[in-house]
Motif scaffolding. Structure first.
Motif, mmCIF file in Angstrom:
data_model
loop_
_atom_site.group_PDB
_atom_site.id
_atom_site.type_symbol
_atom_site.label_atom_id
_atom_site.label_comp_id
_atom_site.label_asym_id
_atom_site.label_seq_id
_atom_site.Cartn_x
_atom_site.Cartn_y
_atom_site.Cartn_z
ATOM 1 N N ASN A 172 40.508 -12.339 -28.639
ATOM 2 C CA ASN A 172 39.626 -11.305 -28.097
ATOM 3 C C ASN A 172 38.578 -10.874 -29.113
ATOM 4 N N ALA A 173 39.009 -10.774 -30.382
ATOM 5 C CA ALA A 173 38.065 -10.415 -31.428
ATOM 6 C C ALA A 173 36.973 -11.484 -31.514
ATOM 7 N N TYR A 174 37.388 -12.730 -31.414
ATOM 8 C CA TYR A 174 36.453 -13.844 -31.495
ATOM 9 C C TYR A 174 35.450 -13.782 -30.349
ATOM 10 N N GLN A 175 35.990 -13.499 -29.163
ATOM 11 C CA GLN A 175 35.139 -13.395 -27.989
ATOM 12 C C GLN A 175 34.086 -12.293 -28.170
ATOM 13 N N GLY A 176 34.543 -11.158 -28.737
ATOM 14 C CA GLY A 176 33.619 -10.064 -28.994
ATOM 15 C C GLY A 176 32.526 -10.484 -29.957
ATOM 16 N N LEU A 177 32.917 -11.219 -30.998
ATOM 17 C CA LEU A 177 31.940 -11.690 -31.979
ATOM 18 C C LEU A 177 30.906 -12.602 -31.335
ATOM 19 N N MET A 178 31.344 -13.397 -30.355
ATOM 20 C CA MET A 178 30.412 -14.312 -29.691
ATOM 21 C C MET A 178 29.373 -13.552 -28.874
ATOM 22 N N MET A 179 29.763 -12.382 -28.369
ATOM 23 C CA MET A 179 28.842 -11.597 -27.541
ATOM 24 C C MET A 179 27.836 -10.817 -28.395
ATOM 25 N N MET A 180 28.267 -10.522 -29.618
ATOM 26 C CA MET A 180 27.515 -9.619 -30.469
ATOM 27 C C MET A 180 26.023 -9.946 -30.593
ATOM 28 N N PRO A 181 25.657 -11.195 -30.929
ATOM 29 C CA PRO A 181 24.243 -11.471 -31.152
ATOM 30 C C PRO A 181 23.357 -11.126 -29.953
ATOM 31 N N MET A 182 23.957 -11.099 -28.734
ATOM 32 C CA MET A 182 23.159 -10.768 -27.565
ATOM 33 C C MET A 182 22.804 -9.294 -27.513
ATOM 34 N N MET A 183 23.731 -8.474 -28.026
ATOM 35 C CA MET A 183 23.523 -7.032 -27.971
ATOM 36 C C MET A 183 22.578 -6.576 -29.089
ATOM 37 N N MET A 184 22.597 -7.352 -30.175
ATOM 38 C CA MET A 184 21.889 -6.944 -31.392
ATOM 39 C C MET A 184 20.374 -6.919 -31.148
ATOM 40 N N PRO A 185 19.690 -5.863 -31.616
ATOM 41 C CA PRO A 185 18.224 -5.868 -31.513
ATOM 42 C C PRO A 185 17.665 -7.027 -32.330
ATOM 43 N N ASP A 186 16.599 -7.650 -31.806
ATOM 44 C CA ASP A 186 16.001 -8.809 -32.471
ATOM 45 C C ASP A 186 15.635 -8.509 -33.914
ATOM 46 N N ILE A 187 15.108 -7.313 -34.101
ATOM 47 C CA ILE A 187 14.572 -7.010 -35.427
ATOM 48 C C ILE A 187 15.696 -6.961 -36.470
ATOM 49 N N VAL A 188 16.851 -6.443 -36.035
ATOM 50 C CA VAL A 188 18.007 -6.402 -36.938
ATOM 51 C C VAL A 188 18.459 -7.817 -37.273
ATOM 52 N N LEU A 189 18.521 -8.639 -36.221
ATOM 53 C CA LEU A 189 18.942 -10.024 -36.399
ATOM 54 C C LEU A 189 17.981 -10.742 -37.346
ATOM 55 N N GLY A 190 16.698 -10.501 -37.133
ATOM 56 C CA GLY A 190 15.660 -11.158 -37.950
ATOM 57 C C GLY A 190 15.805 -10.785 -39.411
ATOM 58 N N ILE A 191 15.915 -9.479 -39.676
ATOM 59 C CA ILE A 191 16.032 -9.029 -41.064
ATOM 60 C C ILE A 191 17.314 -9.589 -41.688
ATOM 61 N N GLY A 192 18.409 -9.500 -40.913
ATOM 62 C CA GLY A 192 19.696 -9.997 -41.405
ATOM 63 C C GLY A 192 19.607 -11.454 -41.807
ATOM 64 N N LEU A 193 19.021 -12.260 -40.936
ATOM 65 C CA LEU A 193 18.896 -13.690 -41.218
ATOM 66 C C LEU A 193 18.038 -13.925 -42.454
ATOM 67 N N LEU A 194 16.952 -13.149 -42.543
ATOM 68 C CA LEU A 194 16.040 -13.320 -43.680
ATOM 69 C C LEU A 194 16.786 -13.063 -44.992
ATOM 70 N N ILE A 195 17.490 -11.941 -45.028
ATOM 71 C CA ILE A 195 18.244 -11.605 -46.251
ATOM 72 C C ILE A 195 19.253 -12.717 -46.564
ATOM 73 N N PHE A 196 19.922 -13.156 -45.508
ATOM 74 C CA PHE A 196 20.917 -14.223 -45.652
ATOM 75 C C PHE A 196 20.299 -15.469 -46.290
ATOM 76 N N PHE A 197 19.180 -15.900 -45.733
ATOM 77 C CA PHE A 197 18.551 -17.134 -46.236
ATOM 78 C C PHE A 197 18.054 -16.965 -47.666
ATOM 79 N N VAL A 198 17.445 -15.825 -47.925
ATOM 80 C CA VAL A 198 16.896 -15.598 -49.261
ATOM 81 C C VAL A 198 18.030 -15.555 -50.291
ATOM 82 N N THR A 199 19.101 -14.832 -49.925
ATOM 83 C CA THR A 199 20.234 -14.728 -50.845
ATOM 84 C C THR A 199 20.807 -16.095 -51.173
#
Ligand SMILES: Nc1ncnc2c1ncn2[C@@H]1O[C@H](COP(=O)(O)OP(=O)(O)O)[C@@H](O)[C@H]1O
Ligand SMILES: [Mg+2]
Lengths: 286, 357
Positions: free
Chosen positions: A123-150
């Protein structure tokens, strides 16, 4: 039992209201698109909203077939360059195609696993799979950017593809899972019962049965990937401008008629994809 | 002759979400002979499906063995077992034609196209569906789907065919027709059938042997007549059709006396002691109390139900106790509610279940 149609039925207030509502509803959705298509053939370079005459110049200009030079006192160059447009289009197609293939594979595999196997933290896994859909694009974008840069990634088409796959996999997952959940588990058992091992069952029963969901999910992934601006904006390198980014940067220097031409072409492409998708869906499973 | 299917001490325990455990199979032993039509009969939840799935290989046993033709199937996956299943939901492949559905086992086994087409044609003819080869399952009626599922399960000539309530989705008339057809088909193909149902009438109609299950255990195994006439327990007597059950004390010499003092003459040999006398409603004859035969039970009609060919009566014995159920043919004269009547019976048909329970 066939009598003359009962016309009175259609004159009842309820029916009139419904008709009226439908008209408004469809106008609301399709009128802006119609306006764009019409304007893309308007030769007036200054004021798109007043009709001058029919022209294909904007389309020719897009593909470098006509010189759409500065006119009537503007110094702006309408389309930065056809090369740039084509490159952006090519980038977008590369990203969308690769992303669609990868996220469809991941999403489908996950959907099958989640429905067929019971495991801890499911169930936790299922929730994690849904998460990116709920996330605002801008948060996802910044998160990914930090991830890649790091991690020391150089921003490029590859980072866009990885970024798109992270959230598009969940879109595909949700679409395919809906189909998977509606599937009779006895189908796979019947296949095994008749001598098919798991791989043959997957190939001959599961895949064809899931195909409408997979096609739907893949189309969704392709369209969203083609269309995404916000997330892509954060994780694109200097050399990896996509079509939405290109259009957006054009817009920042004023709305130009070529935009209408590009938009019309995109509408046309989407229509073609949708028609192919619908055709595949109806053909696959009755 | 060695049985084709042997089940030894099969145990299957499921954990319930509440943390408890359900013993779906609780030490089941069963033999099925070649060409035999065996029916697993029991109320919902008694473990019939679990037993069938354990034979097919969809369910592992926690303990015990399933042997087909003497070979233990413990480590044999479902797709290698020489048994086939007809599923309750039919489970036809909706994206394939009827012919391809039927020939699926051959397709998977790598049999050539011509041979597959020929065999599928034969099987469809066997189940009376010739000419339907190119249809899709969605274009068939419930009864036709049922036949396709049968043909598909039979095409690879399994040793045993497993059927899980295959007729339960059909309407009454079609169901009765299919019962006869299934039995004929089984005679024709010579495959052992293990058939699951919770419908006692269906079980009596079709089976060579009935296995009555209750709470993961086998209550009784026997021919339809044995099960109907000589039930070993109150549960079986109750489950197989309507019945009158009277708690009695038997003297071991042909006389049983109920708690209320009703005296029953019994031909069956049984040890003396407490017992339950079983009398089917159709074994009782009603007559006017004025010319009552010897050993008749006297009582009054409490209810009469007219069912066309049959009349059902509820009779209250003058001595008291539970109402007696009596079935009579409609022969023009009936008995009316409140009328005094006499119940008579043939001492040969009374069956005694030993014990107190
Ligand atoms: N997968 C399962 N998980 C938990 N309990 C189950 C499962 N399958 C069956 N059971 C339980 O086992 C018992 C027997 O079930 P089943 O064999 O389906 O009965 P039947 O087919 O006779 O109606 C029931 O109490 C049922 O709730
Ligand atoms: Mg069942």
């Amino acid at each position: 039992m066939w009598g003359p149609p009962d016309m009175k039925r259609f004159l009842k207030p309820g029916w009139l209201l419904l008709t009226f509502y439908s008209l408004i509803f469809f106008s609301f959705i399709y009128l802006p698109l119609a306006v764009i298509i019409i304007y893309s053939f308007n030769s007036n370079p200054m004021d798109m909203t007043s009709w001058q005459s029919f022209t294909l110049d904007w389309y020719r200009g897009l593909f470098g077939l006509a010189e759409v030079g500065p006119s009537l006192g503007t110094s702006a160059i309408y389309v930065e360059s056809t090369d740039q447009l084509l490159k952006a289009l090519r980038n977008s197609l590369i990203v969308a195609t690769t992303t669609t293939i990868i996220s469809t594979t991941i999403g489908t595999a996950t959907a099958i696993a989640m429905t067929r196997f019971r495991f801890r933290l499911r169930n936790a896994y299922q929730g994690l799979m849904m998460m990116p859909m709920m996330m605002p694009d801008i948060v996802l974008g910044i998160g990914l950017l930090i991830f890649f840069v790091t991690l020391g990634f150089k921003l490029s088409l590859l980072t866009i593809i990885i970024g798109h796959c992270t959230f598009l996999s969940s879109y595909v997952f949700i679409v395919v899972q809906a189909r998977m959940a509606a599937l009779d588990p006895a189908l796979e058992e019947a296949s095994a019962d008749l001598g098919a091992n798991e791989w043959v069952t997957f190939k001959k029963v599961l895949m064809p049965q899931l195909m409408p969901g997979i096609v739907g999910g893949a189309m969704l992934a392709f369209i969203i990937s083609m269309d995404d601006l916000v997330i892509t904006y954060f994780i694109a390198g200097t050399d990896s401008t996509t079509l939405p980014m290109f259009i957006f940067s054009m817009l920042r220097r004023g709305v130009k008629p070529e935009i209408n031409a590009i938009a019309t072409l995109i509408i046309l492409a989407s229509l073609i994809i949708a028609v192919i998708g619908l055709y595949l869906r109806t053909r696959q499973v009755e | 002759m060695q049985p084709i299917l042997e089940i030894r001490d099969a145990v299957r325990v499921f954990k319930t979400p509440e943390g408890g455990a359900v013993r779906a199979l609780d030490g089941v032993n069963l033999d099925v002979d070649a060409n035999e039509f065996v029916t697993l009969l029991g109320p919902s939840g008694c473990g019939k499906t679990t037993l069938l799935r354990a034979i097919a290989g969809f369910e592992d046993l926690d303990d015990g063995q399933v042997r087909v033709d003497g070979a233990d199937l413990r480590r044999v996956p479902a797709f290698r077992r020489p048994v086939n299943t007809v599923f309750q939901s039919y489970a036809l492949f909706s994206h394939m034609s009827v012919a391809r559905n039927v020939a699926y086992a051959l397709e998977v086994a790598g049999v050539g196209k011509d041979e597959r087409t020929r065999r599928a044609g034969e099987l469809l003819e066997l189940v009376g569906l010739e000419g339907m080869e190119t249809r899709k399952p969605s274009q068939l009626s419930g009864g036709q789907k049922q036949r396709v599922a049968l043909a598909r399960a039979l095409i690879s000539q399994p040793k045993i065919l497993l059927l899980d309530e295959p007729l339960s989705a059909l309407d009454r008339q079609l169901r009765q027709q299919m019962q006869v057809e299934l039995k004929n088909l089984q005679d024709e193909v010579g495959v052992s059938f293990v058939f699951v149902t919770h419908d006692q009438e269906e079980a009596l109609t079709m089976s060579d042997r009935i296995v009555v299950m209750c709470d993961g255990r086998i209550e009784q195994t026997g021919t339809p007549r044995e099960i109907y006439r000589k039930p070993k327990s109150r549960f079986v007597a109750n489950f197989i059709g309507e019945t009158n059950m009277i708690k009695v004390t038997f003297d071991g010499k042909g006389t049983a006396t109920s708690v209320e003092g009703i005296i029953l003459k019994v031909s069956e040999a049984a040890p003396a002691g407490r017992a339950t006398a079983v009398l089917r409603p159709s074994d009782l004859t009603l007559s006017d109390s004025k010319n009552a035969p010897a050993h008749a039970i006297l009582g009054k009609v409490r209810q009469e139900i007219y069912l066309g060919a049959e009349l059902h009566y509820l009779i209250e014995a003058d001595a008291g106790g539970e109402y007696w159920r009596v079935t009579a043919k409609d022969e023009g004269v009936g008995f009316h509610t409140g009328q005094s009547v006499a119940l008579s019976y043939d001492p040969d048909v009374i069956h005694l279940i030993e014990g107190d329970a």
